[in-house]
Write a protein that holds these residues in place. Sequence first.
Motif, mmCIF file in Angstrom:
data_model
loop_
_atom_site.group_PDB
_atom_site.id
_atom_site.type_symbol
_atom_site.label_atom_id
_atom_site.label_comp_id
_atom_site.label_asym_id
_atom_site.label_seq_id
_atom_site.Cartn_x
_atom_site.Cartn_y
_atom_site.Cartn_z
ATOM 1 N N PRO A 29 39.075 45.971 31.966
ATOM 2 C CA PRO A 29 38.678 44.600 31.643
ATOM 3 C C PRO A 29 39.871 43.795 31.100
ATOM 4 C CG PRO A 29 37.064 46.159 30.816
ATOM 5 C CD PRO A 29 38.241 46.971 31.298
ATOM 6 N N GLY A 30 40.110 42.653 31.695
ATOM 7 C CA GLY A 30 41.228 41.804 31.282
ATOM 8 C C GLY A 30 42.534 42.136 31.983
ATOM 9 N N GLY A 31 42.497 43.023 32.971
ATOM 10 C CA GLY A 31 43.712 43.373 33.715
ATOM 11 C C GLY A 31 44.208 42.202 34.552
ATOM 12 N N GLN A 32 45.447 42.294 34.961
ATOM 13 C CA GLN A 32 46.058 41.246 35.776
ATOM 14 C C GLN A 32 45.704 41.464 37.248
ATOM 15 O OE1 GLN A 32 48.115 38.587 34.713
ATOM 16 N NE2 GLN A 32 47.315 39.191 32.724
ATOM 17 N N LEU A 33 45.046 40.493 37.843
ATOM 18 C CA LEU A 33 44.617 40.590 39.235
ATOM 19 C C LEU A 33 45.791 40.866 40.173
ATOM 20 C CD1 LEU A 33 42.418 40.364 41.383
ATOM 21 C CD2 LEU A 33 42.785 37.885 41.372
ATOM 22 N N LEU A 34 46.918 40.207 39.962
ATOM 23 C CA LEU A 34 48.070 40.388 40.844
ATOM 24 C C LEU A 34 48.578 41.827 40.817
ATOM 25 C CD1 LEU A 34 49.970 39.022 42.821
ATOM 26 C CD2 LEU A 34 51.429 38.408 40.893
ATOM 27 N N ASP A 35 48.472 42.498 39.672
ATOM 28 C CA ASP A 35 48.918 43.887 39.570
ATOM 29 C C ASP A 35 48.017 44.835 40.356
ATOM 30 O OD1 ASP A 35 50.928 43.005 37.964
ATOM 31 O OD2 ASP A 35 50.216 43.984 36.137
ATOM 32 N N VAL A 36 46.807 44.411 40.648
ATOM 33 C CA VAL A 36 45.892 45.194 41.481
ATOM 34 C C VAL A 36 46.041 44.768 42.939
ATOM 35 C CG1 VAL A 36 43.478 45.760 41.962
ATOM 36 C CG2 VAL A 36 44.247 45.513 39.591
ATOM 37 N N ALA A 37 45.926 43.470 43.177
ATOM 38 C CA ALA A 37 45.898 42.953 44.545
ATOM 39 C C ALA A 37 47.233 43.111 45.267
ATOM 40 C CB ALA A 37 45.485 41.482 44.531
ATOM 41 N N MET A 73 38.538 40.703 35.622
ATOM 42 C CA MET A 73 39.973 40.566 35.437
ATOM 43 C C MET A 73 40.251 39.381 34.509
ATOM 44 S SD MET A 73 40.601 43.122 37.283
ATOM 45 C CE MET A 73 42.362 43.131 37.167
ATOM 46 N N SER A 74 41.498 39.230 34.056
ATOM 47 C CA SER A 74 41.838 38.135 33.146
ATOM 48 C C SER A 74 41.610 36.777 33.790
ATOM 49 C CB SER A 74 43.285 38.258 32.672
ATOM 50 O OG SER A 74 44.177 38.130 33.765
ATOM 51 N N SER A 75 41.659 36.713 35.117
ATOM 52 C CA SER A 75 41.443 35.461 35.842
ATOM 53 C C SER A 75 39.976 35.082 35.933
ATOM 54 C CB SER A 75 42.000 35.591 37.265
ATOM 55 O OG SER A 75 41.262 36.590 37.963
ATOM 56 N N GLY A 76 39.094 36.016 35.568
ATOM 57 C CA GLY A 76 37.658 35.775 35.673
ATOM 58 C C GLY A 76 37.044 36.400 36.922
ATOM 59 N N LEU A 77 37.869 36.778 37.890
ATOM 60 C CA LEU A 77 37.373 37.425 39.094
ATOM 61 C C LEU A 77 36.927 38.840 38.743
ATOM 62 C CD1 LEU A 77 37.101 37.145 42.220
ATOM 63 C CD2 LEU A 77 39.303 38.317 42.348
ATOM 64 N N THR A 78 35.781 39.248 39.270
ATOM 65 C CA THR A 78 35.269 40.592 39.019
ATOM 66 C C THR A 78 35.517 41.476 40.232
ATOM 67 O OG1 THR A 78 33.583 39.761 37.501
ATOM 68 C CG2 THR A 78 33.204 41.936 38.466
ATOM 69 N N LEU A 79 36.073 42.644 39.994
ATOM 70 C CA LEU A 79 36.336 43.623 41.046
ATOM 71 C C LEU A 79 35.335 44.765 40.935
ATOM 72 C CD1 LEU A 79 40.235 44.015 40.838
ATOM 73 C CD2 LEU A 79 38.910 42.482 42.311
ATOM 74 N N THR A 80 34.927 45.302 42.064
ATOM 75 C CA THR A 80 34.099 46.502 42.081
ATOM 76 C C THR A 80 35.036 47.697 42.142
ATOM 77 O OG1 THR A 80 32.340 45.339 43.227
ATOM 78 C CG2 THR A 80 32.285 47.738 43.315
ATOM 79 N N THR A 81 34.866 48.638 41.214
ATOM 80 C CA THR A 81 35.775 49.772 41.126
ATOM 81 C C THR A 81 35.029 51.093 41.248
ATOM 82 O OG1 THR A 81 35.590 49.968 38.717
ATOM 83 C CG2 THR A 81 37.279 48.461 39.559
ATOM 84 N N ALA A 82 35.771 52.118 41.649
ATOM 85 C CA ALA A 82 35.273 53.492 41.623
ATOM 86 C C ALA A 82 35.586 54.069 40.244
ATOM 87 C CB ALA A 82 35.954 54.309 42.712
ATOM 88 N N ASP A 83 34.920 55.149 39.894
ATOM 89 C CA ASP A 83 35.149 55.788 38.601
ATOM 90 C C ASP A 83 36.504 56.494 38.589
ATOM 91 O OD1 ASP A 83 34.758 56.771 36.034
ATOM 92 O OD2 ASP A 83 33.435 58.393 36.672
#
Length: 133
Positions: A29-37, A73-83
């Motif tokens: 929660p609060g991660g940087q979207l660019l670091d994922v995308a 994410m910090s941008s407000g976008l929600t990602l669906t993640t695996a455990d």
Amino acid sequence: MAQASGGHDKQPSFSARTPTMRIDILTFPGGQLLDVAGPLQAFASCNDLLAERGHAPPYALQVVARGGGPVAMSSGLTLTTADLTIGAAADTLIVAGGRGVGVLAAAPGVDPRSRMSASNVFSLSWSRVTTGC
């Protein structure tokens, strides 16, 4: 007419025997979207380019988080993640950055009474551990 290659005239090559590499991208929660995308798209684009040439995709990609499910994410976008599964058979773990990265210190398998850090626990499960920034 010759084209300038800028020194990048080599095409990526994978043999038919190249095993699929699993890449987990860890967020919170609060991660940087660019670091994922960013890393996700780089590896996905490689898969796409090789598929166009008739090759199997060399990378199996997934975004993971503690507990899995939706992660804002910090941008407000929600990602669906695996455990996030410590001990799972994966090759590379990419850890996203952001203000909430401290939650990873409480990762499963990290004993708060020991000196073993989250990065030490992660390195027991993935052959490569890196960060997005």
